[in-house]
Design an enzyme around this catalytic site. Structure first.
Site, PDB file in Angstrom:
ATOM      1  N   LYS A  14       2.396  14.727  -6.423  1.00 48.97           N
ATOM      2  CA  LYS A  14       1.877  13.929  -7.545  1.00 48.97           C
ATOM      3  C   LYS A  14       0.869  14.761  -8.339  1.00 48.97           C
ATOM      4  O   LYS A  14       0.069  15.482  -7.754  1.00 48.97           O
ATOM      5  CB  LYS A  14       1.121  12.687  -7.029  1.00 48.97           C
TER       6      LYS A  14
ATOM      7  N   ARG B 217       1.697  -1.321   2.875  1.00 43.58           N
ATOM      8  CA  ARG B 217       1.958  -2.436   1.960  1.00 43.58           C
ATOM      9  C   ARG B 217       3.310  -3.098   2.181  1.00 43.58           C
ATOM     10  O   ARG B 217       3.469  -4.279   1.952  1.00 43.58           O
ATOM     11  CB  ARG B 217       1.887  -1.945   0.513  1.00 43.58           C
TER      12      ARG B 217
ATOM     13  N   SER C  91      -2.450   2.688  -7.461  1.00 48.49           N
ATOM     14  CA  SER C  91      -3.089   3.525  -8.477  1.00 48.49           C
ATOM     15  C   SER C  91      -2.163   3.678  -9.687  1.00 48.49           C
ATOM     16  O   SER C  91      -2.612   3.696 -10.830  1.00 48.49           O
ATOM     17  CB  SER C  91      -3.429   4.893  -7.897  1.00 48.49           C
TER      18      SER C  91
ATOM     19  N   HIS D  76      -7.730  -0.103  -1.720  1.00 44.68           N
ATOM     20  CA  HIS D  76      -8.312   0.986  -0.920  1.00 44.68           C
ATOM     21  C   HIS D  76      -9.653   0.558  -0.335  1.00 44.68           C
ATOM     22  O   HIS D  76      -9.943   0.795   0.832  1.00 44.68           O
ATOM     23  CB  HIS D  76      -8.544   2.239  -1.784  1.00 44.68           C
TER      24      HIS D  76
HETATM   25  P1  ADP Z   1      -1.253   8.873  -0.977  1.00 46.95           P
HETATM   26  O1  ADP Z   1      -1.031   9.631  -2.237  1.00 46.95           O
HETATM   27  O2  ADP Z   1      -1.679   9.732   0.170  1.00 46.95           O
HETATM   28  O3  ADP Z   1      -0.177   7.904  -0.597  1.00 46.95           O
HETATM   29  P2  ADP Z   1      -2.868   6.712  -2.000  1.00 46.95           P
HETATM   30  O4  ADP Z   1      -4.139   6.979  -2.724  1.00 46.95           O
HETATM   31  O5  ADP Z   1      -1.722   6.232  -2.779  1.00 46.95           O
HETATM   32  O6  ADP Z   1      -2.582   8.060  -1.238  1.00 46.95           O
HETATM   33  O7  ADP Z   1      -3.131   5.716  -0.814  1.00 46.95           O
HETATM   34  C1  ADP Z   1      -4.056   5.986   0.188  1.00 46.95           C
HETATM   35  C2  ADP Z   1      -3.890   4.986   1.313  1.00 46.95           C
HETATM   36  O8  ADP Z   1      -4.237   3.688   0.856  1.00 46.95           O
HETATM   37  C3  ADP Z   1      -2.475   4.856   1.847  1.00 46.95           C
HETATM   38  O9  ADP Z   1      -2.526   4.620   3.222  1.00 46.95           O
HETATM   39  C4  ADP Z   1      -1.936   3.653   1.129  1.00 46.95           C
HETATM   40  O10 ADP Z   1      -0.939   2.996   1.880  1.00 46.95           O
HETATM   41  C5  ADP Z   1      -3.163   2.793   1.051  1.00 46.95           C
HETATM   42  N1  ADP Z   1      -3.079   1.854  -0.067  1.00 46.95           N
HETATM   43  C6  ADP Z   1      -2.545   2.056  -1.278  1.00 46.95           C
HETATM   44  N2  ADP Z   1      -2.628   0.942  -2.041  1.00 46.95           N
HETATM   45  C7  ADP Z   1      -3.236   0.011  -1.300  1.00 46.95           C
HETATM   46  C8  ADP Z   1      -3.590  -1.352  -1.505  1.00 46.95           C
HETATM   47  N3  ADP Z   1      -3.307  -1.991  -2.637  1.00 46.95           N
HETATM   48  N4  ADP Z   1      -4.221  -1.996  -0.497  1.00 46.95           N
HETATM   49  C9  ADP Z   1      -4.495  -1.357   0.644  1.00 46.95           C
HETATM   50  N5  ADP Z   1      -4.155  -0.092   0.913  1.00 46.95           N
HETATM   51  C10 ADP Z   1      -3.536   0.599  -0.041  1.00 46.95           C
END
Ligand code: ADP
Length: 165
Positions: A44, A93, A130, A20
């Site tokens: 979630k 991803r 996460s 992130h």
């Molecule tokens: P959501 O529950 O809305 O999918 P996330 O917190 O899982 O939110 O992800 C937020 C954003 O960050 C999404 O666009 C996701 O694709 C991106 N993301 C998640 N993991 C990674 C990572 N390892 N590297 C870069 N971006 C990521």
């Protein structure tokens, strides 16, 4: 003066990871303002409260000038409009994520006219999620290399406590 561009980067960030943060760092070089928008994904159940997630993301971005971290409730597009965002930003991803995001972008465009931009995830962080972070902490392993150093201890301890309960 050239027009200032503001992008909104939404997610649940439960907890924030190095992946992130990498997206935010890259976005700050491309846009004048980056708003990290912390939401509750209806499908979630979060491990960290909204306030905790905002706090964690603020800690890891405290040295970046053009980033703000904010919680939001309700529809993302309404919040994005309220914030006068020019674009929505998401990380991609893999192809499964692409498929899902493609649909979401279409819906958001239909609802608000806002376009969604994607950054492909840096190879180093492609496998980080996460959910993975939570699993690692569940088995008692430290989170270095998965979450930013400044929040590693806090996240590890907090997840350890949730699991012990
Ligand atoms: P959501 O529950 O809305 O999918 P996330 O917190 O899982 O939110 O992800 C937020 C954003 O960050 C999404 O666009 C996701 O694709 C991106 N993301 C998640 N993991 C990674 C990572 N390892 N590297 C870069 N971006 C990521």
């Amino acid at each position: 003066m050239a027009e200032m561009k503001k992008v909104i980067y939404p997610g649940s960030f439960d907890p924030p990871t190095l992946g992130h943060l990498n997206i935010v760092q890259r976005a700050t070089g491309m846009f004048d303002h980056v708003v990290v928008a912390m939401g509750n994904n209806l499908s979630k159940t979060p491990s960290f409260s909204l306030e905790e997630r905002v706090e964690l993301f603020k800690i890891v971005t405290k040295n970046i000038k053009n980033v703000v971290v904010m919680p939001f409730e309700g529809l993302l597009v309404d919040f994005a409009k309220e914030q006068n965002a020019d674009f929505i930003l998401r990380g991609i991803r893999n192809i499964f994520e692409f498929e899902k995001e493609n649909l979401q972008a279409q819906v958001n465009r239909q609802l608000s006219g806002l376009e969604t931009l994607y950054l492909t995830v840096d190879e180093k962080y492609r496998l980080i999620s996460s959910t993975l972070v939570k699993e690692i902490a569940f088995y008692g392993k430290r989170l270095a290399g998965f979450v930013p150093d400044e929040i590693e201890e806090m996240v590890f301890e907090r997840l350890g406590n949730i699991i012990k309960k």
